[in-house]
Structures are given as structure tokens and as C-alpha cells.
Design an enzyme around this catalytic site. Sequence first.
Site, mmCIF file in Angstrom:
data_model
loop_
_atom_site.group_PDB
_atom_site.id
_atom_site.type_symbol
_atom_site.label_atom_id
_atom_site.label_comp_id
_atom_site.label_asym_id
_atom_site.label_seq_id
_atom_site.Cartn_x
_atom_site.Cartn_y
_atom_site.Cartn_z
ATOM 1 N N TRP A 1 0.828 -1.215 0.000
ATOM 2 C CA TRP A 1 0.000 0.000 0.000
ATOM 3 C C TRP A 1 0.851 1.248 0.000
ATOM 4 O O TRP A 1 0.528 2.230 -0.668
ATOM 5 C CB TRP A 1 -1.016 -0.021 1.142
ATOM 6 C CG TRP A 1 -2.067 -1.049 0.846
ATOM 7 C CD1 TRP A 1 -2.253 -2.239 1.479
ATOM 8 C CD2 TRP A 1 -3.022 -1.022 -0.233
ATOM 9 N NE1 TRP A 1 -3.254 -2.948 0.876
ATOM 10 C CE2 TRP A 1 -3.753 -2.231 -0.168
ATOM 11 C CE3 TRP A 1 -3.331 -0.112 -1.244
ATOM 12 C CZ2 TRP A 1 -4.772 -2.538 -1.078
ATOM 13 C CZ3 TRP A 1 -4.354 -0.415 -2.146
ATOM 14 C CH2 TRP A 1 -5.052 -1.602 -2.064
ATOM 15 N N ASP B 1 -1.589 6.710 6.182
ATOM 16 C CA ASP B 1 -2.649 5.835 5.694
ATOM 17 C C ASP B 1 -2.935 4.844 6.819
ATOM 18 O O ASP B 1 -2.144 3.935 7.073
ATOM 19 C CB ASP B 1 -2.173 5.115 4.427
ATOM 20 C CG ASP B 1 -3.199 4.086 3.942
ATOM 21 O OD1 ASP B 1 -4.255 3.936 4.585
ATOM 22 O OD2 ASP B 1 -2.931 3.437 2.912
ATOM 23 N N LYS C 1 -12.833 -1.534 6.911
ATOM 24 C CA LYS C 1 -12.163 -2.552 7.727
ATOM 25 C C LYS C 1 -12.595 -2.416 9.191
ATOM 26 O O LYS C 1 -13.164 -3.324 9.764
ATOM 27 C CB LYS C 1 -10.648 -2.437 7.599
ATOM 28 C CG LYS C 1 -10.193 -2.715 6.172
ATOM 29 C CD LYS C 1 -8.847 -2.099 5.883
ATOM 30 C CE LYS C 1 -8.588 -1.899 4.410
ATOM 31 N NZ LYS C 1 -8.748 -3.068 3.560
#
Length: 381
Positions: free
Chosen positions: A121, A191, A215
Amino acid sequence: MKHKQRVYNFSAGPAALPLSVLQEAQRNLLCLPGAGMSVLEMSHRSSWFEGILHAAEANLRKLYQLPDRYHVLFLQGGASLQFSMLAMNFLRESGKSADGRHADGQQADGQHADYVVTGAWAQKALKEAQREGAVHVAWDGKPDHYSRVPTASELKLTPGAAYVHITSNETIQGVQFEKTPDTSGAPLICDMSSDFLSRPIDAQRYGMIYAGAQKNAGGSGVTIVILQDELLNKAPEGLPSMLDYRLQAEHKSLYNTPSTFAVYLVLLVTRWLLEEVGGLEHMARINDQKAHLLYEAIDCSESFYRGHARPDSRSTMNVTWRMAEEALEKEFLKEAQAQGLYELKGHRSVGGMRASIYNAMTLEGVQALRDFMDEFRKRHG
Ligand code: PMP
């Protein structure tokens, strides 16, 4: 309360939601009490929806103890759009065109950002930022196959960076920063998609935090952005409206139609965290307990299960491991599913297994997986 048809869902996201949240959403689906209609049918300009938005924001402020100088935004486009948007706002210079030159043809200078590359990511965030301006890689975990996060002394930060970008938890590799790294005064942008609301943080250490909700904070369709006012004021003029944090903040996330139902789910999940779980410290304690159960199974397995992350960088959210043979991994997944343990296949880039054990995964569910791991090893080890 259990539901007899529901399995233990270890998906990396969209992921399991607390049962009581789903039940409340279900109860209110046709008609939000008092409103006479479903949240799905409600104008985003109605006082009802504004109430939902404000309450979700208030809960987030409470959970992270956010001071007033932080904005809380509910945006769309996923964390993936934030990769570009944050760079457009904080790396791109005003007056600079897409080819990196000023209107007068001179190469733009000055602005740069530091990126810490801990996994898949972070790599994606880096790639998008490179389209916007000068980026310096402050650390890259590639030589170790992204199995760890850097130590403080390994971080090669550059003076005067517009910001430092980190990924607090790498969902695919299963590595996580235990502590917020020190950026020597540069704004820290994080992030936090896959460990958002999983533990207390010192929010004031961050210039910006962003996270897709699917999530730990709700369903897909909304991305939460927490942004410090000082950083917001550095954004250039003339950005496309939808990609301009300043405009989104001025309009309090209502510049256009937000993902209304997704915001409603954030409200229910944050309320669950505050009222049923009892806050982030409690949540973190339970999450640590869950992660410990699985890492212990790996550590006691005499290399039958081989953890991907190094012990000092292990994620409490995504536990990743492999076995000696792929055929055995396939058998593991098949037998696990037959026992109601779903979505344990690792990401194709890492292979093996990944158990995502976000907030809503119960201790009972993790214990069921642990028991299965021990039992499977006895039969096949
Ligand atoms: N960052 C991290 C850490 C992620 O786990 C994900 C999604 N798995 C993303 C970014 C991308 O999120 P989205 O799909 O919401 O764009």
C-alpha cells in the site's frame, strides 16, 4: 448473540462488522425511528442526515480526542484516491503544470515529500505522489520482502519535507508500526486504513490521517480524513473542487452528495466502540489478545506455520503466514472453510494465509481459528 448462518469472516476488507451494528441497521432499514423514512431515502441536506453526520464526527473526535484544529471529512474514492489527493494538495505547487514546470517554463523547485515504503500500500501511495511532485524514499523494506517496519535510525528523512507519509499497517504483508515514528517536525501523513480505531493514538502527532471505512469503521464507500488546520492552509488554489480539502472542509463534507448510508454505518460502529466496547484502550487490549493467540500458534509450531512479519513488526490486524508446501496451504484453507472459518487465503503477492482480525472479529472467532490451527498441525505436522 450469535446468528446460526454467519461464519467467522477473516476477510481483509470489506470485513466483518459487529453483529449488533448489523442488527441495528437492519431494524432501522425501513424507517429510522422518528424520521419516517430509511437513511437510504433521506436527503443529504435534511436535518436528519446532518444529525447523523455530526454525530459520527463527534464520536470520532471523542475516540481520538481530536482538538478543534482538526477537520474530520467523509469523502469518497477510497483510500486510493487519497494517495493522489493528498499529494495534489500538499506536494503540488501552485502554478505548476502537470509536466512539473512553472507556467514560465522553469522547472519547479522546493517542495518534496518523504515516503516510508513498508509494503504494497505504501508503494501505491508513493507511485501516485510521484505523479505530483518530488518524492524521496526515506526507507524501503523491499530487501526484506516487506517483513518489517524501519527502526528510528534507519529512517532517512530529508530536511524541509512538505510531509512524511507512512502506512501504519500494511494489510497485505501484515506489518505494523507499533509506535508513531518521529518526523523531526515535518507533518506526518498516515494511511491508517487497516488499523484505524484499533488502538489509542496521539492524534496530535499527525498532520493528516486517512482511512477507508471498510475494515474497522463501517462499510465501503466512505473514507475518513482527519486533517490539521495548519496543513490544510498550505493547499494551493485552483484544485478541482472535489479534490480540494479546503473546499470539502468548508462544506463540511456536504459539497456534493456523500455516501449517506456508509456515513450512517460509521456512526453505528463508532457508537458501538464507545458504548459497548468501552473505548479504544479496551479495544486495543482485546485486539492484542486476539493477535497473541494466532502468533503463539505460529511460534509454537516448530516452523509448521511460518510467519511473514518479523516479531517486532507484527500486525495486530492482519496475521500472515505460510506453510512448507502449497498443497498443504490449500488443504488448510479447504478444511478451515468446512469449519466455518472463511477468507483466510493470503494476498496473491505474499501467498499462504492471512487472518484479518479487525475490531469486529470476536475473541471467540479467533479462538476457533487457533484451535483449528493447532489441530491441523497435529494431523499434518
Ligand atoms: N491502504 C491500505 C492500507 C489498504 O489496506 C487499502 C485497502 N485494502 C487501501 C489503502 C485502499 O483502499 P480503497 O480500496 O478504499 O481505495
